[in-house]
Design a protein around this motif. Structure first.
Motif, PDB file in Angstrom:
ATOM      1  N   MET B 244       0.833  -1.207   0.000  1.00  0.00           N
ATOM      2  CA  MET B 244       0.000   0.000   0.000  1.00  0.00           C
ATOM      3  C   MET B 244       0.869   1.260   0.000  1.00  0.00           C
ATOM      4  N   ASN B 245       2.024   1.175   0.688  1.00  0.00           N
ATOM      5  CA  ASN B 245       2.938   2.322   0.713  1.00  0.00           C
ATOM      6  C   ASN B 245       4.091   2.126  -0.267  1.00  0.00           C
ATOM      7  N   PHE B 246       3.805   1.404  -1.342  1.00  0.00           N
ATOM      8  CA  PHE B 246       4.857   0.991  -2.287  1.00  0.00           C
ATOM      9  C   PHE B 246       5.766   2.137  -2.706  1.00  0.00           C
ATOM     10  N   PHE B 247       5.184   3.268  -3.099  1.00  0.00           N
ATOM     11  CA  PHE B 247       6.017   4.344  -3.648  1.00  0.00           C
ATOM     12  C   PHE B 247       6.784   5.092  -2.552  1.00  0.00           C
ATOM     13  N   ASP B 248       6.259   5.091  -1.314  1.00  0.00           N
ATOM     14  CA  ASP B 248       7.040   5.694  -0.232  1.00  0.00           C
ATOM     15  C   ASP B 248       8.318   4.907  -0.016  1.00  0.00           C
ATOM     16  N   SER B 323      -1.592 -11.645   4.164  1.00  0.00           N
ATOM     17  CA  SER B 323      -2.220 -10.324   4.263  1.00  0.00           C
ATOM     18  C   SER B 323      -2.742  -9.822   2.915  1.00  0.00           C
ATOM     19  N   LEU B 324      -2.318 -10.474   1.820  1.00  0.00           N
ATOM     20  CA  LEU B 324      -2.741  -9.994   0.493  1.00  0.00           C
ATOM     21  C   LEU B 324      -4.245 -10.110   0.290  1.00  0.00           C
ATOM     22  N   SER B 325      -4.886 -11.012   1.030  1.00  0.00           N
ATOM     23  CA  SER B 325      -6.331 -11.181   0.826  1.00  0.00           C
ATOM     24  C   SER B 325      -7.121 -10.052   1.491  1.00  0.00           C
ATOM     25  N   ASN B 326      -6.472  -9.301   2.403  1.00  0.00           N
ATOM     26  CA  ASN B 326      -7.175  -8.178   3.036  1.00  0.00           C
ATOM     27  C   ASN B 326      -7.431  -7.063   2.026  1.00  0.00           C
ATOM     28  N   PRO B 327      -8.592  -6.418   2.138  1.00  0.00           N
ATOM     29  CA  PRO B 327      -8.816  -5.298   1.229  1.00  0.00           C
ATOM     30  C   PRO B 327      -7.968  -4.099   1.644  1.00  0.00           C
ATOM     31  N   ALA B 328      -7.620  -3.274   0.667  1.00  0.00           N
ATOM     32  CA  ALA B 328      -6.901  -2.033   0.965  1.00  0.00           C
ATOM     33  C   ALA B 328      -7.941  -0.953   1.208  1.00  0.00           C
ATOM     34  N   LEU B 329      -7.794  -0.245   2.320  1.00  0.00           N
ATOM     35  CA  LEU B 329      -8.784   0.779   2.669  1.00  0.00           C
ATOM     36  C   LEU B 329      -8.264   2.161   2.303  1.00  0.00           C
ATOM     37  N   TYR B 330      -9.137   2.954   1.723  1.00  0.00           N
ATOM     38  CA  TYR B 330      -8.749   4.315   1.362  1.00  0.00           C
ATOM     39  C   TYR B 330      -9.812   5.280   1.861  1.00  0.00           C
ATOM     40  N   TYR B 331      -9.399   6.245   2.676  1.00  0.00           N
ATOM     41  CA  TYR B 331     -10.349   7.238   3.171  1.00  0.00           C
ATOM     42  C   TYR B 331     -10.405   8.392   2.179  1.00  0.00           C
ATOM     43  N   ASN B 332     -11.579   8.607   1.643  1.00  0.00           N
ATOM     44  CA  ASN B 332     -11.775   9.687   0.693  1.00  0.00           C
ATOM     45  C   ASN B 332     -12.253  10.924   1.457  1.00  0.00           C
ATOM     46  N   ALA B 333     -11.335  11.868   1.659  1.00  0.00           N
ATOM     47  CA  ALA B 333     -11.660  13.032   2.491  1.00  0.00           C
ATOM     48  C   ALA B 333     -12.719  13.910   1.837  1.00  0.00           C
ATOM     49  N   LEU B 335     -15.300  13.022  -0.147  1.00  0.00           N
ATOM     50  CA  LEU B 335     -16.645  12.482  -0.013  1.00  0.00           C
ATOM     51  C   LEU B 335     -16.914  11.964   1.400  1.00  0.00           C
ATOM     52  N   ASP B 336     -15.883  11.966   2.258  1.00  0.00           N
ATOM     53  CA  ASP B 336     -15.982  11.443   3.604  1.00  0.00           C
ATOM     54  C   ASP B 336     -16.529  10.021   3.612  1.00  0.00           C
ATOM     55  N   THR B 337     -15.902   9.196   2.766  1.00  0.00           N
ATOM     56  CA  THR B 337     -16.299   7.782   2.763  1.00  0.00           C
ATOM     57  C   THR B 337     -15.038   6.923   2.757  1.00  0.00           C
ATOM     58  N   LEU B 338     -15.253   5.679   3.114  1.00  0.00           N
ATOM     59  CA  LEU B 338     -14.160   4.716   3.085  1.00  0.00           C
ATOM     60  C   LEU B 338     -14.313   3.875   1.824  1.00  0.00           C
ATOM     61  N   GLN B 339     -13.258   3.850   0.993  1.00  0.00           N
ATOM     62  CA  GLN B 339     -13.323   3.041  -0.219  1.00  0.00           C
ATOM     63  C   GLN B 339     -12.447   1.811  -0.027  1.00  0.00           C
ATOM     64  N   THR B 340     -12.962   0.670  -0.444  1.00  0.00           N
ATOM     65  CA  THR B 340     -12.162  -0.545  -0.294  1.00  0.00           C
ATOM     66  C   THR B 340     -11.751  -1.062  -1.672  1.00  0.00           C
ATOM     67  N   TYR B 341     -10.521  -1.517  -1.730  1.00  0.00           N
ATOM     68  CA  TYR B 341      -9.983  -2.026  -2.995  1.00  0.00           C
ATOM     69  C   TYR B 341      -9.292  -3.352  -2.760  1.00  0.00           C
ATOM     70  N   ASN B 342      -9.244  -4.148  -3.790  1.00  0.00           N
ATOM     71  CA  ASN B 342      -8.322  -5.274  -3.810  1.00  0.00           C
ATOM     72  C   ASN B 342      -6.912  -4.679  -3.785  1.00  0.00           C
ATOM     73  N   ILE B 343      -5.986  -5.293  -3.071  1.00  0.00           N
ATOM     74  CA  ILE B 343      -4.662  -4.696  -2.911  1.00  0.00           C
ATOM     75  C   ILE B 343      -3.985  -4.451  -4.264  1.00  0.00           C
TER      76      ILE B 343
END
Lengths: 313, 459
Positions: B244-248, B323-333, B335-343
């Protein structure tokens, strides 16, 4: 000027035509009105001292540098306007046989082969045979000697069956055996495949054995264009070396002035046409004649006389 | 043209420096993962250090002495149990409060007070429950206490509800006090939810406060989601979180590889004289340069791909693939929603978002390499571009009107891809796209024109 027009009529056999090409870097003029041509089956020796403009001329012909004025036509196509068509049937080495050092000889050839549409694996094998590199073809080029790179470079230049071959100082790094092979190869290509060949060198004696045309350049200008035979004629008042069993009493029977080199050798100033007469005289006076050779330095002298004092500026 | 491209890619890949760079990338991934693995094994030493730092000194005032004794007793009690047990964690996080109260009151000789007695009673009950290993009863004690505190007016109704909800959740979902990700999720959930009660009118917040608010919303939404789906998101060390922090983590390696290729692809040909070999082929100079430029673009993808593969392999082996099966969570500031993605979808969007950055810097290095035929200069200028760019994006504020025209604020498209807010207000995807295109063309067009008319001089 008349000469140029006459050549234009014989267009069918002219492969490379350079007409009054000029090149300036800023205000400095490095080439001025260079005009010559290479016809089918010609091997043109392009000779001049270092800095005379040989490589610049070749670069202009190949489109590597922009022509300031004048025209270069290859197989009827203008290099400026029709670059792709003009360059299609040209094989060249400029300055050094530049190859990718970290690739093998074969990989280098394959890369070049990809850029033309009609080169198959068989053709690659053919030019590998021409290069004479044998098993070493699969070694990295970085492991090659300069001579081997020169051979590979020439093979690479022949890969796409060009009808104009331009070789810049191809004898660099070649041993005498290599030079002999190159001469045989070039004469064969010129004779059998009607290829036009432009070979540059600063060393006349190396080219002497395989060029039929000579073009001498000095300070960016062509100073002489002639066939090799004419050039030899021009310097025919030069010296010959005679080897005899002894030289006593020679002064009494020959009219020419000569220098003694050793008790059995003399250096004589004589016109080529007069040599048979001289031989007859010697035999008639019971001299044993072992050999008579043209003093090579004399051709070199003639060349130096023509080009001498090239100013590199 | 395809054949030109094939040759260019062959030349890049067969070079020794390429192989060395791939090895370096794998080595870097290995090092990174080993560091993570080592960090995750470091014990929580903070509490023990606190205890160690308390010095027995008769000159101390009684209050400090009481604190120290409370700490010591807590530590001694916790030490009876395993560090991974619920007992240990409960004692140091919750029962410490009771012990503190007891010692403070004892120091002040207030043995009759109600608070002292309650604390003492609770502590004794808990000690016996610790022995019986019955954390559910502990939860019930906490519930009773909470109710009492609420009735006495210590908590508002909302706070009470939240706290009660969390205690109930412990029982329902079987979340003990032991140090676990679910325990962390629950604590985060409770804390963020209570702190959010303080924001009555969100629209009137100033920029700084809004940032705090959004951070809390993010914690709240992610911990709520994680609790519900039993997800480990608090632990930073998993293959999924590294990806998730690949580019960092790996941007530097990718940039080095890209600059190495883009900065040398043209200048190497000049320096080795092979440019002459290349230019006497039946292709126009434009096509030859274009094939090199496309090769650079392809190499950006290759560099990213190698780095992803390196991290997947090495991270998978060291940190585990689960851990790869866990969804990646992204907080969209926005729209104030939580978006979930496949990693992998998340990673893919991040890669696409970073591409403009990489393409523009690679083009810079390529242009300098072509115009000045100097590899070192090209690579250095690439890094200067990256450095100056990141400076601008760090200190960017919307107070400066021209800041949004700076390329480095426009070359990261990740926010747009996640439908979130751009770094500066008033920017949009179209805006960033146009700015990137202008910068790109401003570099490419002169490069091609100069190369087309360039004299190949002696090398």
């Amino acid at each position: 000027m008349n000469c140029v027009k006459m050549v234009a009529m014989e267009d069918f056999m002219s492969i490379l035509k350079c007409e009054k090409i000029c090149k300036s870097f800023g205000k400095k003029e490095v080439l001025k009105d260079v005009t010559f041509e290479v016809n089918e089956g010609d091997i043109l020796g392009f000779i001049g001292p270092n800095g005379a403009g040989k490589t610049t001329t070749i670069k202009l012909i190949l489109g590597l540098q922009k022509i300031t004025a004048g025209e270069v036509t290859i197989n009827g196509f203008d290099i400026k306007k029709d670059f792709v068509k003009a360059i299609e049937r040209v094989g060249a080495i400029v300055e050094n046989p530049d190859l990718y050092m970290y690739l093998t000889g074969r990989e280098n050839l394959k890369m070049i082969a990809r850029l033309y549409h009609d080169i198959d694996a068989k053709r690659i094998e053919e030019v590998i045979a021409i290069s004479g590199l044998g098993n070493r073809i699969d070694d990295n080029v970085s492991k090659y000697s300069l001579g081997m790179r020169q051979r590979l470079g020439i093979a690479a230049a022949l890969l796409h069956r060009p009808n104009l071959l331009i070789l810049d100082e191809p004898t660099n790094g070649l041993d005498p055996e290599g030079i002999r092979e190159l001469r045989d190869l070039l004469t064969k290509l010129a004779r059998e495949e009607k290829m036009g060949i432009l070979v540059s060198s600063h060393n006349l004696s190396e080219l002497e054995s395989f060029c039929n045309q000579i073009c001498i350049i000095k300070n960016g200008m062509i100073i002489d264009k002639t066939s090799l035979i004419d050039l030899k004629k021009e310097v025919s008042n030069s010296k010959y070396i005679l080897e005899l069993d002894h030289i006593d009493g020679l002064k009494d029977i020959i009219d020419y002035s000569y220098d003694e080199i050793s008790p059995t050798q003399i250096s004589i100033n004589i016109e080529r046409e007069k040599i048979p007469e001289l031989i007859k005289t010697l035999i008639a006076n019971d001299y044993l004649l072992y050999q008579i050779v043209e003093d090579k330095a004399s051709l070199e002298d003639a060349f130096l006389r023509k080009t001498g004092g090239n100013i590199i500026d | 043209m395809i054949n030109l491209l094939k040759n260019e890619i062959t030349k890049v890949i067969k070079k020794k420096s390429f192989l060395i760079m791939v090895i370096v990338m794998f080595g870097y991934a290995l090092l990174t993962n080993i560091i993570y693995l080592t960090l995750s094994n470091v014990d929580e030493v903070e509490f023990a250090q606190n205890v160690a730092s308390t010095i027995d000194d008769d000159n101390l005032d009684p209050e400090t002495k009481a604190y120290n004794e409370a700490l010591k007793e807590t530590y001694d009690l916790a030490q009876k149990y395993e560090k991974s047990s619920w007992q240990y964690n409960y004692v140091i996080t919750y029962d410490y409060d009771n012990l503190e109260t007891i010692h403070l009151y004892e120091a002040s000789q207030l043995f009759d007070s109600k608070i002292y007695n309650e604390a003492k009673e609770k502590h004794e009950k808990i000690v016996s429950l610790l022995k019986e290993d019955d954390w559910k009863s502990v939860v019930k004690i906490e519930m009773d206490e909470l109710k009492e505190a609420f009735e006495e007016g210590d908590y508002t109704k909302e706070e009470y509800d939240i706290k009660l909800e969390c205690l109930k959740m412990r029982l329902d979902q079987n979340i003990s006090y032991a140090n676990s990700y679910q325990n962390d999720n629950l604590i985060n959930y409770e804390e963020s939810k209570i702190s959010l009660l303080g924001y009555a009118n969100v629209d009137k917040l100033d920029a700084g406060d809004k940032e705090f608010y959004q951070e809390r919303r993010e914690t709240y939404l992610t911990s709520e989601y994680a609790l519900k789906h039993n997800l480990n998101i608090t632990s930073e060390i998993s293959l999924q979180s590294v990806l998730m922090n690949f580019f960092d983590e790996f941007m530097l390696m990718i940039i080095i590889m890209v600059f190495m290729i883009a900065g040398s692809i043209m200048s190497n040909e000049y320096n080795n004289g092979t440019i002459k070999l290349l230019l006497v082929r039946p292709y126009s100079r434009i096509k030859i340069l274009l094939s090199k430029y496309i090769t650079v673009l392809i190499c950006i993808l290759i560099a990213i791909l190698i780095m992803v593969i390196a991290e997947l392999l090495i991270g998978g082996v060291t940190l585990g693939f689960s851990s790869l099966s866990n969804p990646a969570l992204y907080y969209n500031a926005k729209l104030d929603t939580l978006q979930t993605y496949n990693i992998f979808a998340y990673l893919g969007l991040n890669i696409i978002g970073q591409l403009p950055n990489l393409i523009i810097l690679a083009t810079l290095a390529f242009a300098i390499s072509t115009i000045f035929s100097n590899t070192a200069l090209a690579i250095i200028m690439g890094f200067v571009g990256q450095f100056v760019g990141s400076l601008f994006s760090t200190f960017a504020t919307s107070d400066i009107w021209w800041i949004k025209y700076i390329i480095s604020l426009n070359w990261n498209w990740t926010p747009y891809l996640f439908k979130s807010t751009p770094s500066i207000e008033g920017m949009s995807f179209i805006f960033s796209f146009v700015i990137c295109l202008i910068f790109l063309l401003a570099m490419i067009i002169p490069t091609f024109l100069i190369f087309k008319h360039k004299d190949i001089v002696n090398v």
